[in-house]
Write an enzyme that holds these catalytic residues in place. Sequence first.
Site, PDB file in Angstrom:
ATOM      1  CB  CYS A  39      -4.436  31.216 158.877  1.00  0.00           C
ATOM      2  SG  CYS A  39      -5.358  30.051 157.842  1.00  0.00           S
ATOM      3  CB  SER A  41      -2.996  26.880 157.945  1.00  0.00           C
ATOM      4  OG  SER A  41      -2.615  28.205 157.695  1.00  0.00           O
ATOM      5  CG  HIS A  44      -4.025  22.948 161.570  1.00  0.00           C
ATOM      6  ND1 HIS A  44      -4.810  23.019 160.449  1.00  0.00           N
ATOM      7  CD2 HIS A  44      -4.869  22.728 162.596  1.00  0.00           C
ATOM      8  CE1 HIS A  44      -6.082  22.852 160.786  1.00  0.00           C
ATOM      9  NE2 HIS A  44      -6.141  22.672 162.082  1.00  0.00           N
ATOM     10  CG  HIS A  62      -1.166  32.339 154.873  1.00  0.00           C
ATOM     11  ND1 HIS A  62      -1.028  31.361 155.832  1.00  0.00           N
ATOM     12  CD2 HIS A  62      -2.492  32.452 154.649  1.00  0.00           C
ATOM     13  CE1 HIS A  62      -2.223  30.899 156.157  1.00  0.00           C
ATOM     14  NE2 HIS A  62      -3.132  31.550 155.460  1.00  0.00           N
ATOM     15  CD  GLU A  63      -5.106  34.610 157.252  1.00  0.00           C
ATOM     16  OE1 GLU A  63      -5.497  35.327 158.193  1.00  0.00           O
ATOM     17  OE2 GLU A  63      -5.582  33.480 157.013  1.00  0.00           O
ATOM     18  CD  GLU A 148      -5.135  34.199 152.538  1.00  0.00           C
ATOM     19  OE1 GLU A 148      -4.999  33.292 151.715  1.00  0.00           O
ATOM     20  OE2 GLU A 148      -5.677  34.030 153.658  1.00  0.00           O
ATOM     21  CB  ILE A 177     -12.881  30.069 155.431  1.00  0.00           C
ATOM     22  CG1 ILE A 177     -11.369  30.362 155.523  1.00  0.00           C
ATOM     23  CG2 ILE A 177     -13.303  29.838 153.978  1.00  0.00           C
ATOM     24  CD1 ILE A 177     -10.910  31.580 154.776  1.00  0.00           C
ATOM     25  NE  ARG A 204     -15.910  29.683 165.975  1.00  0.00           N
ATOM     26  CZ  ARG A 204     -14.770  30.133 165.460  1.00  0.00           C
ATOM     27  NH1 ARG A 204     -14.767  30.772 164.321  1.00  0.00           N
ATOM     28  NH2 ARG A 204     -13.632  29.941 166.078  1.00  0.00           N
TER      29      ARG A 204
END
Length: 354
Positions: A39, A41, A44, A62-63, A148, A177, A204
């Site tokens: 992600c 994040s 980061h 977290h995914e 996720e 996202i 993209r």
Amino acid sequence: MRAVVQHGLEPDQVSLAILDDPEPGEDDVIIEVLAAGVCGSDLHQWHGHPSWAVEPPVVLGHEFCGRVVAAGDRVAGFQLGDRVVSETAAHVDMHSPLARVGSYNIDPERRGFGTRVNGGMAERARVPARCLHHLPDGVPTVIGGIVEPVAVAYNAVVVRSAIKPGDIVVVLGPGPIGLLCCWLAHLAGAGEVLVAGLPSDESRMGHAKALGATFTHTGDPEALPDIARDLSDGLGAHTVIDAAGVSASFVTAMDAVRPGGSITKVGWGPQPLNASLDPIVAKAITVNGCFSHTWPTWEAVVGLVGRRFDEIMPMIGWRGPLEHWIDGFEAMESGTAVKSVLLPSGVAEADSIS
Ligand SMILES: [Zn+2]
């Protein structure tokens, strides 16, 4: 076990480490992690400027999805060998007022995987069974690493917005996202989906078009509101999904949205806005925040992904083993991959479908 661990809050404090294998509590399962998405994040945290509170040392990620290899005594509904995907709310007080009404995603005491609880970029992860959903048969394992973010986008577009067939929808920011929000706005029946980004986002926009964008824009952001008005009846977008990671995009959102329209803000950006919010009043704009997701969103998303995973598969531009985590992170940072997925149990599993 091997794991990608953030050791401190300074930049470049992430490395591959050896940890003890986790043991399950009564309500937990242990999963052999098969796929773990990277992600923004995670990038980061790698660079030492996280979007939210981090308590190192902590395993990132977290995914993720995996296979159940152990279960606590009170776990029901999941068997050894099941392929599962996990929600992100690793710690929740299920007796809190927000949890009791199903809004555990926004409970102040919620703690997420990969920031304050060990996450999924490891060979094994301990997960409360309440976080789990079955990955449908037929879905390639690697897709389990990006369910996720689909749930994040579904919460923004379907739960927190009210898109009607034919609506004009603007999506700001073609990151993972934003692209998934474009996809879901298209599936929700939007008449036009305008995806806007920076000139550097041009690569993209092919993904955006494949996911349902009817118009893309990578030029001057100030031109965007007029484009939205030209695409509509002259009044602008019914809904703007702000998925850009900067506060300034909110000014564009307020300009592009029609009177009586709504803005759903899903992108994080810590910068002060330094702009008037008067358009919210003058245009009677509804502003919806949204964060994370809950069980019913996941059930809907798992069903959706089970039927349409082939549409989002091209977003996975990098896949590789845990020891090459830095390559996956760099592929996302450089934009060569929209999404990178780590395969902690080996790359051979990536294409398995049950
Ligand atoms: Zn994420």
